[in-house]
Design a protein around this motif. Sequence first.
Motif, PDB file in Angstrom:
ATOM      1  N   VAL A   3       0.856  -1.166   0.000  1.00 47.54           N
ATOM      2  CA  VAL A   3       0.000   0.000   0.000  1.00 47.54           C
ATOM      3  C   VAL A   3       0.899   1.224   0.000  1.00 47.54           C
ATOM      4  N   ARG A   4       0.664   2.149  -0.921  1.00 47.04           N
ATOM      5  CA  ARG A   4       1.544   3.316  -1.015  1.00 47.04           C
ATOM      6  C   ARG A   4       0.998   4.524  -0.271  1.00 47.04           C
ATOM      7  N   SER A   5      -0.302   4.531   0.040  1.00 44.34           N
ATOM      8  CA  SER A   5      -0.873   5.671   0.734  1.00 44.34           C
ATOM      9  C   SER A   5      -1.991   5.221   1.648  1.00 44.34           C
ATOM     10  N   ILE A   6      -2.183   5.944   2.721  1.00 44.71           N
ATOM     11  CA  ILE A   6      -3.276   5.657   3.638  1.00 44.71           C
ATOM     12  C   ILE A   6      -4.594   6.081   3.016  1.00 44.71           C
ATOM     13  N   GLY A   7      -4.573   7.131   2.193  1.00 44.49           N
ATOM     14  CA  GLY A   7      -5.765   7.528   1.471  1.00 44.49           C
ATOM     15  C   GLY A   7      -6.807   8.263   2.288  1.00 44.49           C
ATOM     16  N   ARG A  15      -6.038  14.064  13.888  1.00 39.91           N
ATOM     17  CA  ARG A  15      -6.997  13.973  15.004  1.00 39.91           C
ATOM     18  C   ARG A  15      -6.947  12.602  15.669  1.00 39.91           C
ATOM     19  N   SER A  16      -6.864  11.552  14.857  1.00 42.87           N
ATOM     20  CA  SER A  16      -6.825  10.197  15.415  1.00 42.87           C
ATOM     21  C   SER A  16      -5.550   9.962  16.209  1.00 42.87           C
ATOM     22  N   VAL A  17      -4.433  10.392  15.658  1.00 45.36           N
ATOM     23  CA  VAL A  17      -3.150  10.206  16.337  1.00 45.36           C
ATOM     24  C   VAL A  17      -3.097  11.026  17.622  1.00 45.36           C
ATOM     25  N   ILE A  92       0.730   8.726  10.058  1.00 47.10           N
ATOM     26  CA  ILE A  92       0.482   7.428  10.691  1.00 47.10           C
ATOM     27  C   ILE A  92       1.727   6.917  11.404  1.00 47.10           C
ATOM     28  N   TYR A  93       2.907   7.357  10.946  1.00 50.55           N
ATOM     29  CA  TYR A  93       4.152   6.936  11.585  1.00 50.55           C
ATOM     30  C   TYR A  93       4.212   7.419  13.036  1.00 50.55           C
ATOM     31  N   HIS A  94       3.617   8.578  13.313  1.00 51.28           N
ATOM     32  CA  HIS A  94       3.586   9.066  14.698  1.00 51.28           C
ATOM     33  C   HIS A  94       2.936   8.036  15.606  1.00 51.28           C
ATOM     34  N   PHE A  95       1.831   7.453  15.132  1.00 55.86           N
ATOM     35  CA  PHE A  95       1.188   6.398  15.903  1.00 55.86           C
ATOM     36  C   PHE A  95       2.050   5.148  15.943  1.00 55.86           C
ATOM     37  N   THR A  96       2.572   4.748  14.787  1.00 57.95           N
ATOM     38  CA  THR A  96       3.244   3.459  14.674  1.00 57.95           C
ATOM     39  C   THR A  96       4.429   3.339  15.622  1.00 57.95           C
ATOM     40  N   VAL A  97       5.205   4.411  15.765  1.00 47.51           N
ATOM     41  CA  VAL A  97       6.375   4.310  16.637  1.00 47.51           C
ATOM     42  C   VAL A  97       5.973   4.221  18.107  1.00 47.51           C
TER      43      VAL A  97
END
Length: 284
Positions: A3-7, A15-17, A92-97
Amino acid sequence: MPVRSIGLPADDLDRSVTAFMAATPVTRRWDVERDFDWGAADANRLTDGQRSAVRFITFIEDHLPGYFALYSSRFPLDADTDVETFLLNREIYHFTVRWAQEEDSHARALFRYQVESGISAAEPLRRELAEEGRKQFSLPHEHPAALFAYTLVQEKATQIYYQNLKAVVGDPVLAEVLNRLSRDEARHFTFMADMVENYLHHYGDSVVEPIREAIAQFRMPLADTLRGYWRWALRIADTAHYDHTEAYEHLVRVVRRAVDAPSDRVDELDRFVRACRALPADSR
């Protein structure tokens, strides 16, 4: 193909993060070294089945590098990523880490419990975990909504298992470890639910089918790589009176909450989940 983008719009992701981060201020985070009475850990207070469950979930949690690598490959941040895609993946990387840091703490806490309680010595346990940890983790889902739906179910199922296991174990130290882990998994579930709702708000019924595929192809992590997984999984499920398909209904609730009015696709998803739950455990 990755997947290249969250879209999704960057503002929705932010807001979610932000909501996820706000749910775990520094004052509420826990520490492996300081927040448990490791000297009191005693596996003699556990049944053989409960000891086996601890070993099993340690393998699952310790595979974190594989899970993190999957997210990094699906949502890349490199020179080949266009700027618009990069800025979404960066959100999304902010969440992932943060998620990875918390999951890694789970692995370390379970490792420490095994060693301090007498279930295993440190060196052979490290080698066991390394043998499994070097195996690649993969998922078939190409649509990002399916990937987040899969993780939603997995996080909720893990939360339920830790709660159930906590209720029956005889060692207070392990009960406290499981309590901390369960709370983290509940927050991870909430973030994934938020992401699934974002997709439904933005794309409507068109993402119901990828979500359905996430259920149709669902297997808990390491089901295809951990030696003796299915026999072991059935044993530990019996130990804690647990059925991972309980988590499916939480996904359906998220979908129904996100749509303005039930559609044929949403109703079909509901029927499909109920059919999955009705199957014998060994045929899922």
